[in-house]
Design a protein around this motif. Sequence first.
Motif, PDB file in Angstrom:
ATOM      1  N   HIS A  61       2.946  -0.313  47.210  1.00  0.00           N
ATOM      2  CA  HIS A  61       2.339  -0.431  45.542  1.00  0.00           C
ATOM      3  C   HIS A  61       3.547  -1.008  44.768  1.00  0.00           C
ATOM      4  O   HIS A  61       3.738  -0.819  43.352  1.00  0.00           O
ATOM      5  N   VAL A  62       4.942  -1.258  45.198  1.00  0.00           N
ATOM      6  CA  VAL A  62       6.145  -1.496  44.592  1.00  0.00           C
ATOM      7  C   VAL A  62       6.653  -2.803  44.807  1.00  0.00           C
ATOM      8  O   VAL A  62       6.922  -3.043  46.301  1.00  0.00           O
ATOM      9  N   VAL A  63       7.239  -3.502  44.004  1.00  0.00           N
ATOM     10  CA  VAL A  63       7.987  -4.962  44.367  1.00  0.00           C
ATOM     11  C   VAL A  63       9.198  -4.807  43.570  1.00  0.00           C
ATOM     12  O   VAL A  63       9.287  -4.389  42.374  1.00  0.00           O
ATOM     13  N   ALA A  64      10.307  -5.080  44.251  1.00  0.00           N
ATOM     14  CA  ALA A  64      11.497  -5.187  43.638  1.00  0.00           C
ATOM     15  C   ALA A  64      11.392  -6.463  42.605  1.00  0.00           C
ATOM     16  O   ALA A  64      10.971  -7.246  42.618  1.00  0.00           O
ATOM     17  N   GLY A  65      11.933  -5.988  41.413  1.00  0.00           N
ATOM     18  CA  GLY A  65      12.011  -7.042  40.180  1.00  0.00           C
ATOM     19  C   GLY A  65      11.068  -6.580  39.201  1.00  0.00           C
ATOM     20  O   GLY A  65      10.446  -5.507  39.279  1.00  0.00           O
ATOM     21  N   ASN A  66      11.265  -7.206  38.095  1.00  0.00           N
ATOM     22  CA  ASN A  66      10.570  -6.869  36.814  1.00  0.00           C
ATOM     23  C   ASN A  66       9.438  -8.030  36.744  1.00  0.00           C
ATOM     24  O   ASN A  66       9.911  -8.917  36.047  1.00  0.00           O
ATOM     25  N   VAL A  85       5.626  -1.440  39.501  1.00  0.00           N
ATOM     26  CA  VAL A  85       4.587  -0.718  40.293  1.00  0.00           C
ATOM     27  C   VAL A  85       3.227  -1.110  39.962  1.00  0.00           C
ATOM     28  O   VAL A  85       2.786  -1.245  38.739  1.00  0.00           O
ATOM     29  N   PHE A  86       2.539  -1.319  40.898  1.00  0.00           N
ATOM     30  CA  PHE A  86       1.006  -1.278  40.664  1.00  0.00           C
ATOM     31  C   PHE A  86       0.581   0.048  40.981  1.00  0.00           C
ATOM     32  O   PHE A  86       0.398   0.620  42.008  1.00  0.00           O
ATOM     33  N   ALA A  87       0.095   0.686  39.894  1.00  0.00           N
ATOM     34  CA  ALA A  87      -0.085   2.128  39.739  1.00  0.00           C
ATOM     35  C   ALA A  87      -1.570   2.431  39.924  1.00  0.00           C
ATOM     36  O   ALA A  87      -2.368   2.176  39.005  1.00  0.00           O
ATOM     37  N   GLY A  92      -2.896 -21.017  43.045  1.00  0.00           N
ATOM     38  CA  GLY A  92      -4.040 -20.159  42.882  1.00  0.00           C
ATOM     39  C   GLY A  92      -3.781 -18.567  43.286  1.00  0.00           C
ATOM     40  O   GLY A  92      -4.472 -17.725  42.942  1.00  0.00           O
ATOM     41  N   HIS A  93      -2.765 -18.565  44.413  1.00  0.00           N
ATOM     42  CA  HIS A  93      -2.210 -17.301  44.779  1.00  0.00           C
ATOM     43  C   HIS A  93      -0.931 -17.588  45.388  1.00  0.00           C
ATOM     44  O   HIS A  93      -0.582 -18.435  45.757  1.00  0.00           O
ATOM     45  N   THR A  94      -0.459 -16.111  45.574  1.00  0.00           N
ATOM     46  CA  THR A  94       1.058 -16.148  46.056  1.00  0.00           C
ATOM     47  C   THR A  94       1.230 -14.793  46.490  1.00  0.00           C
ATOM     48  O   THR A  94       0.426 -14.022  46.638  1.00  0.00           O
ATOM     49  N   GLU A  95       2.219 -14.776  47.544  1.00  0.00           N
ATOM     50  CA  GLU A  95       2.586 -13.697  48.258  1.00  0.00           C
ATOM     51  C   GLU A  95       3.714 -13.134  47.753  1.00  0.00           C
ATOM     52  O   GLU A  95       4.710 -13.650  47.430  1.00  0.00           O
ATOM     53  N   LEU A  96       3.840 -11.562  47.465  1.00  0.00           N
ATOM     54  CA  LEU A  96       4.809 -10.983  47.128  1.00  0.00           C
ATOM     55  C   LEU A  96       5.371  -9.898  48.149  1.00  0.00           C
ATOM     56  O   LEU A  96       4.516  -9.418  49.049  1.00  0.00           O
ATOM     57  N   LYS A  97       6.498  -9.649  48.455  1.00  0.00           N
ATOM     58  CA  LYS A  97       6.945  -8.718  49.368  1.00  0.00           C
ATOM     59  C   LYS A  97       7.243  -7.439  48.761  1.00  0.00           C
ATOM     60  O   LYS A  97       7.774  -7.181  47.889  1.00  0.00           O
ATOM     61  N   THR A  98       6.556  -6.445  49.289  1.00  0.00           N
ATOM     62  CA  THR A  98       6.766  -5.177  48.793  1.00  0.00           C
ATOM     63  C   THR A  98       7.988  -4.413  49.117  1.00  0.00           C
ATOM     64  O   THR A  98       8.514  -4.617  50.237  1.00  0.00           O
TER      65      THR A  98
END
Length: 187
Positions: A111-116, A76-78, A131-137
Amino acid sequence: MKKLINIAFVSSALLFTAGAFAAMESGSVMVGGAAMFPQKNIVENAMNSKDHTTLVAAVKAAGLVDTLQSKGPFTVFAPTNAAFAKLPAGTVDNLVKPENKAMLASILTYHVVAGNYDMKSLEAKIKQGGGHTELKTVNGQPLWIMSNGPHNIQLKDGKGNVANISTYDVHQKNGVIDVIDTVLMPK
């Protein structure tokens, strides 16, 4: 009288120090003036942070308490209260209205990504991505992470807003929280 005030001050300082040491020994991190205990879940810890009262109220209004108390794991990016305060006036009040529950849930699950994903995991993903990457929320839309110097990870949302992570790796029994300074918005 002055002696009583000094004794009260010293006693308070000792209690605070004892609490801080107890928090450190338990593996917790201090967020918003409260210890975040790794044996508690995301919601249980967030409710104790004075810096996340707006986020907690929004999670409740969106009906996401049960989800964020489930097994996970979640990252969680809070956003802090100050992050919510940067939104245009009236935005939060409007979002927590019952008729806007779906929109609020969409923003919060962005703001939430599955995984730790702790800091090292995020840094590894950034390095792998050049230098950058994409996360699926959890809401299904992408969020981009990038490095802005050593141990400084930023997040970029679907609208181009950039958030900085101010506190990393607040471990929970069902994931990890990273505290951010800007509310992320899906496209």
